[in-house]
Design an enzyme around this catalytic site. Structure first.
Site, short mmCIF file in Angstrom:
data_model
loop_
_atom_site.label_atom_id
_atom_site.label_comp_id
_atom_site.label_asym_id
_atom_site.label_seq_id
_atom_site.Cartn_x
_atom_site.Cartn_y
_atom_site.Cartn_z
N GLY A 1 0.83 -1.20 0.00
CA GLY A 1 0.00 0.00 0.00
C GLY A 1 0.86 1.25 0.00
N SER B 1 -25.02 16.30 18.62
CA SER B 1 -24.37 15.26 17.81
C SER B 1 -23.37 14.44 18.63
CB SER B 1 -23.62 15.92 16.66
OG SER B 1 -22.53 16.69 17.16
N THR C 1 4.01 2.69 5.78
CA THR C 1 2.62 2.25 5.87
C THR C 1 1.85 3.21 6.76
OG1 THR C 1 1.11 0.54 6.75
CG2 THR C 1 3.30 0.63 7.71
N ILE C 2 0.64 3.57 6.37
CA ILE C 2 -0.13 4.51 7.18
C ILE C 2 -0.61 3.88 8.48
CG2 ILE C 2 -0.89 5.77 5.12
CD1 ILE C 2 -3.69 4.53 5.59
N SER D 1 2.65 -8.71 -5.92
CA SER D 1 3.09 -9.71 -6.88
C SER D 1 2.90 -11.12 -6.35
CB SER D 1 4.57 -9.48 -7.23
OG SER D 1 5.06 -10.52 -8.04
N MET E 1 -9.07 3.74 8.38
CA MET E 1 -8.29 2.55 8.05
C MET E 1 -7.63 1.98 9.31
SD MET E 1 -6.62 3.12 4.29
CE MET E 1 -7.59 2.63 2.87
N ARG F 1 -4.85 7.69 2.40
CA ARG F 1 -3.57 7.30 1.78
C ARG F 1 -2.95 8.43 0.97
NH1 ARG F 1 -2.04 2.23 2.30
NH2 ARG F 1 -3.53 0.52 2.40
N VAL G 1 18.24 8.14 -2.85
CA VAL G 1 19.00 8.50 -4.06
C VAL G 1 20.11 9.50 -3.74
CG1 VAL G 1 18.85 9.65 -6.30
CG2 VAL G 1 17.08 8.00 -5.62
N GLY H 1 5.60 -2.19 3.94
CA GLY H 1 5.10 -2.65 5.22
C GLY H 1 5.36 -4.11 5.47
N ASP H 2 4.48 -4.73 6.24
CA ASP H 2 4.64 -6.11 6.68
C ASP H 2 4.89 -7.10 5.54
OD1 ASP H 2 2.89 -8.81 7.18
OD2 ASP H 2 3.89 -8.19 9.04
#
Length: 327
Positions: free
Chosen positions: A14, A219, A129-130, A76, A173, A261, A27, A105-106
């Protein structure tokens, strides 16, 4: 370990805001050490296909502020097979790539660990990773941006919720961890936070919501991590609506989804990503491999990849108490 002259860098899994800042740091740090850098497009999929691009200092100009990843990302299935990994190693050697920096990430690090064991190409990971759920670092690249994005959206939802005296269940998320929900719940002043790390008693939730709506006569916001064991915001809302006690409550669901994201990374994420990208190159040059660079208590730390994905990072339970106290 043989001398490193040419480094490959890639992003996988992700996407997370700040990945481009990390690429830039890799770089430019490598160039400062007279190393060549190759960008690998589309993660492990691009590695298998030899989808490589030469990178120099100019190629990473003006990317620090961009969300997403200029190298693209992909998952992949082929890399999950020994044949796929062998093909990837062949492509790397053909391109003269001596070592790798993996940003992800993981799942990225699980693949990296197996790849190193089979083909012994030095590799260092940067946590991107977020979800902030990786052991070995206090924060991951993208977490701060995602958290701020969620808070900004919840603030907007609060405006319309107050205007109509509505109850909103806002899903953020966090499939396996509640770091985003917990932190943005506090930051947005949410009345309740539901996360995977705690048991969700739906009857208790109903009582608390009814009490809040009655006491406040206005609310309420409930933040729900998508991985809450009782289900996401939609499932919980359905159960609430089936209860006659909620018949007169104007209940709405808002799923923030992939908005978390995207977007320009915060200053905190830019600095974190820059530190980690540079540290990854330094770690390779110092002879380290099969590790992830992280920041713990403000200092760069190296953690074996197998520990990163086999050990669970725990939430701060003091923050959980704080949500209950302030809510």
């Amino acid at each position: 370990m043989e001398e490193i002259r040419r480094i490959g860098v890639f992003t996988s899994g992700g996407d997370a805001p700040g990945m481009n800042a990390c690429i830039r740091a890799v770089v430019r740090t490598a160039i400062a050490h007279d190393l060549e850098v190759v960008g690998i497009r589309r993660g492990y999929a691009g590695m298998i296909e030899g989808d490589f691009v030469e990178m120099d200092g100019r190629s990473v100009s003006n990317i620090l502020q961009l969300g997403g990843t200029i190298l693209k990302s992909a998952r992949s299935k082929a890399f999950m097979t020994p044949e796929g990994r062998a093909k990837a190693a062949e492509q790397l050697r053909k391109a003269g790539i001596d070592a790798l920096v993996a940003i992800g990430g993981d799942g990225t690090f699980r693949g990296a660990a197996v790849f190193y064991e089979e083909h012994h190409i030095p590799i260092v990971g940067c946590p991107g990773t977020i979800d902030n759920d990786l052991f070995g670092t206090d924060e991951t690249i993208g977490f701060d941006t995602a958290m701020n994005t969620a808070i900004q959206n919840i603030d907007r939802i609060r405006d319309t919720a107050d205007a109509h005296d509505r109850l909103f269940l806002v899903e953020v998320m966090g499939r396996d961890a509640g770091f985003i929900a917990l932190n943005c719940g506090i930051g947005s002043g949410a009345e309740m936070v539901l996360i995977p790390e705690t048991f969700t008693d739906i009857e208790e939730i109903k009582e608390r919501i009814l009490s809040l709506m009655s006491a406040q006569s206005r609310s309420s916001i409930v933040v729900v991590a998508e991985g809450d064991e009782h289900g996401g915001a939609t499932q919980i809302a359905q159960e609430l609506r089936e209860d006659p006690a909620f018949a007169k409550i104007d209940l709405r669901v808002c799923i923030l989804g992939h908005t978390q994201r995207g977007g320009s990374p915060t200053a905190r994420d830019r600095v974190l990503a820059s530190r980690l990208g540079s540290a990854a190159v330094e770690a390779l040059l110092q002879g380290h491999t099969n590790v992830m660079v992280g920041v713990v208590n403000g200092e760069i730390k190296l953690t074996p990849l197998k520990h990163v994905y086999s050990r669970k990072k725990t939430i701060d339970y003091e923050l959980l108490k704080l949500t209950q106290l302030l809510g």
